[in-house]
Design a protein around this motif. Sequence first.
Motif, PDB file in Angstrom:
ATOM      1  N   ALA A 115       0.834  -1.270  -0.020  1.00 42.83           N
ATOM      2  CA  ALA A 115       0.109   0.071   0.135  1.00 42.83           C
ATOM      3  C   ALA A 115       0.861   1.477  -0.067  1.00 42.83           C
ATOM      4  CB  ALA A 115      -0.961   0.028   1.192  1.00 42.83           C
ATOM      5  N   TYR A 116       2.188   1.130  -0.018  1.00 43.14           N
ATOM      6  CA  TYR A 116       2.894   2.397   0.003  1.00 43.14           C
ATOM      7  C   TYR A 116       3.846   2.212  -1.277  1.00 43.14           C
ATOM      8  CZ  TYR A 116       1.258   2.373   4.717  1.00 43.14           C
ATOM      9  OH  TYR A 116       0.413   2.537   5.956  1.00 43.14           O
ATOM     10  N   ASP A 117       3.949   3.577  -1.890  1.00 43.37           N
ATOM     11  CA  ASP A 117       4.718   3.694  -3.021  1.00 43.37           C
ATOM     12  C   ASP A 117       5.990   4.470  -2.837  1.00 43.37           C
ATOM     13  OD1 ASP A 117       1.579   4.396  -4.545  1.00 43.37           O
ATOM     14  OD2 ASP A 117       2.776   2.386  -4.708  1.00 43.37           O
ATOM     15  N   TYR A 118       6.183   4.987  -1.623  1.00 44.39           N
ATOM     16  CA  TYR A 118       7.250   5.902  -1.430  1.00 44.39           C
ATOM     17  C   TYR A 118       7.970   5.357  -0.027  1.00 44.39           C
ATOM     18  CZ  TYR A 118       4.590   8.658  -4.826  1.00 44.39           C
ATOM     19  OH  TYR A 118       4.199   9.082  -6.088  1.00 44.39           O
ATOM     20  N   TRP A 119       9.163   5.503  -0.091  1.00 42.09           N
ATOM     21  CA  TRP A 119       9.818   4.993   0.950  1.00 42.09           C
ATOM     22  C   TRP A 119      11.157   6.136   1.297  1.00 42.09           C
ATOM     23  CZ3 TRP A 119       8.679   0.563   3.686  1.00 42.09           C
ATOM     24  CH2 TRP A 119       7.534  -0.220   3.398  1.00 42.09           C
ATOM     25  N   GLY A 120      11.324   6.151   2.663  1.00 37.24           N
ATOM     26  CA  GLY A 120      12.619   6.761   2.895  1.00 37.24           C
ATOM     27  C   GLY A 120      13.841   5.914   3.354  1.00 37.24           C
ATOM     28  N   PRO A 121      15.222   6.599   3.517  1.00 35.54           N
ATOM     29  CA  PRO A 121      16.114   5.699   3.389  1.00 35.54           C
ATOM     30  C   PRO A 121      16.295   4.720   4.560  1.00 35.54           C
ATOM     31  CG  PRO A 121      16.560   8.008   3.930  1.00 35.54           C
ATOM     32  CD  PRO A 121      15.145   7.788   3.558  1.00 35.54           C
ATOM     33  N   GLY A 122      15.583   5.272   5.510  1.00 39.16           N
ATOM     34  CA  GLY A 122      15.642   4.465   6.824  1.00 39.16           C
ATOM     35  C   GLY A 122      16.635   5.038   7.980  1.00 39.16           C
ATOM     36  N   THR A 123      16.436   4.637   9.195  1.00 41.55           N
ATOM     37  CA  THR A 123      17.198   5.102  10.256  1.00 41.55           C
ATOM     38  C   THR A 123      17.402   4.005  11.333  1.00 41.55           C
ATOM     39  OG1 THR A 123      17.490   6.860  12.006  1.00 41.55           O
ATOM     40  CG2 THR A 123      15.297   5.927  11.681  1.00 41.55           C
ATOM     41  N   GLN A 124      18.803   3.765  11.752  1.00 36.34           N
ATOM     42  CA  GLN A 124      18.869   2.638  12.373  1.00 36.34           C
ATOM     43  C   GLN A 124      18.597   2.884  14.059  1.00 36.34           C
ATOM     44  OE1 GLN A 124      20.520  -0.477  11.826  1.00 36.34           O
ATOM     45  NE2 GLN A 124      19.822  -1.000  13.642  1.00 36.34           N
ATOM     46  N   VAL A 125      17.849   1.955  14.342  1.00 37.16           N
ATOM     47  CA  VAL A 125      17.524   1.953  15.798  1.00 37.16           C
ATOM     48  C   VAL A 125      18.250   0.684  16.641  1.00 37.16           C
ATOM     49  CG1 VAL A 125      15.857   1.718  17.655  1.00 37.16           C
ATOM     50  CG2 VAL A 125      15.373   3.257  15.657  1.00 37.16           C
ATOM     51  N   THR A 126      19.013   1.000  17.562  1.00 34.29           N
ATOM     52  CA  THR A 126      19.800  -0.154  18.302  1.00 34.29           C
ATOM     53  C   THR A 126      19.496  -0.178  19.803  1.00 34.29           C
ATOM     54  OG1 THR A 126      21.560  -0.135  16.561  1.00 34.29           O
ATOM     55  CG2 THR A 126      22.039  -1.239  18.775  1.00 34.29           C
ATOM     56  N   VAL A 127      18.822  -1.121  20.215  1.00 35.45           N
ATOM     57  CA  VAL A 127      18.770  -1.252  21.645  1.00 35.45           C
ATOM     58  C   VAL A 127      19.398  -2.210  22.305  1.00 35.45           C
ATOM     59  CG1 VAL A 127      16.746  -1.624  23.405  1.00 35.45           C
ATOM     60  CG2 VAL A 127      16.042  -0.818  20.995  1.00 35.45           C
ATOM     61  N   SER A 128      20.402  -1.660  23.038  1.00 28.74           N
ATOM     62  CA  SER A 128      21.289  -2.671  23.811  1.00 28.74           C
ATOM     63  C   SER A 128      21.773  -1.903  25.095  1.00 28.74           C
ATOM     64  CB  SER A 128      22.562  -2.925  22.893  1.00 28.74           C
ATOM     65  OG  SER A 128      23.541  -3.536  23.440  1.00 28.74           O
TER      66      SER A 128
END
Length: 129
Positions: A115-128
């Motif tokens: 349902a999505y045609d446009y996407w961002g490059p993403g961002t890393q989330v690290t839980v540690s």
Amino acid sequence: QLQLVESGGGLVQPGGSLRLSCEASGFNSYYFPIHIGWFRQAPGKEREGVSCISSSGATINYGDSVKDRFTVSRDNAKNTFYLQMNKLTPEDTAIYYCAAGTSLDGSMCPVKTFAYDYWGPGTQVTVSS
């Protein structure tokens, strides 16, 4: 022409919180209403739907794994969308993506990648710890 850029990712301790932002540009919200989805993908895992918010903001959905911990919102005046993440666990570690799809009505809010045609490059989330 629509572009999305995520920000706010980083390293956080288990139990902590993080707020992601997604800024959209290159569209007119009146002629081109969009629903916004948040997705994530961890190493070795399939892309998972996290949350969505309809173009009107009236409809919101969450994936089962984040329900009651994450909150999605939008500021149409700023063309910015947010994902507030609380009580984070190592299982939340992933690249988080903001996505946009053309809405047929103000309540449309699927948490499905098709349902999505446009996407961002993403961002890393690290839980540690």
